[in-house]
Design a protein around this motif. Structure first.
Motif, PDB file in Angstrom:
ATOM      1  N   UNK A  19       2.182  -0.912 -16.660  1.00 32.48           N
ATOM      2  CA  UNK A  19       1.265  -0.300 -15.685  1.00 32.48           C
ATOM      3  C   UNK A  19       1.034  -1.238 -14.502  1.00 32.48           C
ATOM      4  N   UNK A  20       0.792  -2.497 -14.762  1.00 29.42           N
ATOM      5  CA  UNK A  20       0.577  -3.464 -13.685  1.00 29.42           C
ATOM      6  C   UNK A  20       1.846  -3.607 -12.834  1.00 29.42           C
ATOM      7  N   UNK A  21       2.990  -3.644 -13.462  1.00 23.02           N
ATOM      8  CA  UNK A  21       4.256  -3.753 -12.730  1.00 23.02           C
ATOM      9  C   UNK A  21       4.486  -2.580 -11.791  1.00 23.02           C
ATOM     10  N   UNK A  22       4.272  -1.364 -12.275  1.00 24.88           N
ATOM     11  CA  UNK A  22       4.422  -0.189 -11.417  1.00 24.88           C
ATOM     12  C   UNK A  22       3.394  -0.189 -10.289  1.00 24.88           C
ATOM     13  N   UNK A  23       2.190  -0.638 -10.581  1.00 21.67           N
ATOM     14  CA  UNK A  23       1.150  -0.703  -9.538  1.00 21.67           C
ATOM     15  C   UNK A  23       1.565  -1.652  -8.419  1.00 21.67           C
ATOM     16  N   UNK A  24       2.100  -2.792  -8.784  1.00 21.72           N
ATOM     17  CA  UNK A  24       2.541  -3.761  -7.778  1.00 21.72           C
ATOM     18  C   UNK A  24       3.698  -3.194  -6.964  1.00 21.72           C
ATOM     19  N   UNK A  25       4.631  -2.546  -7.609  1.00 18.74           N
ATOM     20  CA  UNK A  25       5.777  -1.958  -6.911  1.00 18.74           C
ATOM     21  C   UNK A  25       5.321  -0.900  -5.913  1.00 18.74           C
ATOM     22  N   UNK A  26       4.318  -0.153  -6.243  1.00 20.18           N
ATOM     23  CA  UNK A  26       3.816   0.901  -5.354  1.00 20.18           C
ATOM     24  C   UNK A  26       2.949   0.310  -4.239  1.00 20.18           C
ATOM     25  N   UNK A  27       2.160  -0.720  -4.529  1.00 21.51           N
ATOM     26  CA  UNK A  27       1.232  -1.269  -3.540  1.00 21.51           C
ATOM     27  C   UNK A  27       1.904  -2.055  -2.423  1.00 21.51           C
ATOM     28  N   UNK A  28       3.021  -2.719  -2.669  1.00 16.93           N
ATOM     29  CA  UNK A  28       3.675  -3.506  -1.622  1.00 16.93           C
ATOM     30  C   UNK A  28       4.112  -2.657  -0.426  1.00 16.93           C
ATOM     31  N   UNK A  29       4.845  -1.564  -0.597  1.00 12.20           N
ATOM     32  CA  UNK A  29       5.216  -0.766   0.574  1.00 12.20           C
ATOM     33  C   UNK A  29       4.010  -0.161   1.301  1.00 12.20           C
TER      34      UNK A  29
END
Length: 169
Positions: A19-29
């Protein structure tokens, strides 16, 4: 008991990492996009403030000495106070410019003036408005040292700004 049993085998921490990994991937762009749009909004606000400053200097007939002497000879109407109103400012994204390694933005300022002002006077007024708009952008991003004496082009971190002739409405 079932919850504790899954935790013993490390399933709960693994789900948390996913969950944290997907959140980071989405938040950067999203963050990058918001930063770019914030910079463009700041530049547009600065351009608007500069255009208004240019209108005020025209309205009060405040000019540098060399411009005042030129206006006395060729544009005598401009040495008297005049009324100019900024209608709107928009921009045209001209894409990435390889010369500057930045995205090039062309500002278009729309203004209105009294009907008694002729075309050459309006060109001088427009030049003064554009000058102040570009100058205010440079001051806003502290890039005065990257441009020439008429602030053309104006720079920010990710953009390079030019101005089209003022469109009179």
């Amino acid at each position: 008991m079932l919850f504790l049993q899954n935790d013993i085998y490390g399933q709960l921490p693994m789900e948390f990492v996913i969950v944290v990994g997907f959140s980071i991937i989405i938040l950067f762009p999203i963050t990058i996009g918001l930063t770019d749009s914030n910079e463009l909004n700041q530049a547009m606000s600065a351009a608007r403030a500069g255009a208004v400053q240019g209108v005020l200097s025209n309205g009060l007939a405040i000019y540098p000495d060399d411009a005042f002497k030129d206006y006395q000879k060729e544009h005598s109407r401009l040495v008297n106070p005049s009324k100019v109103k900024i209608i709107k400012i928009d921009y045209l994204n001209l894409g990435f410019n390889p010369s500057y390694q930045k995205t090039k933005i062309q500002l278009r300022i729309y203004a209105s003036a009294p009907s008694g002002t002729d075309k050459s006077d309006r060109n001088c007024l427009g030049d003064r408005i554009n000058f102040h708009a570009r100058k205010k952008i440079c001051e806003s991003f502290q890039t005065e040292n990257l441009t020439n004496t008429v602030f053309n082009p104006a720079f920010s971190n990710y953009y390079v700004f030019t101005t089209a002739d003022v469109r009179w409405v």
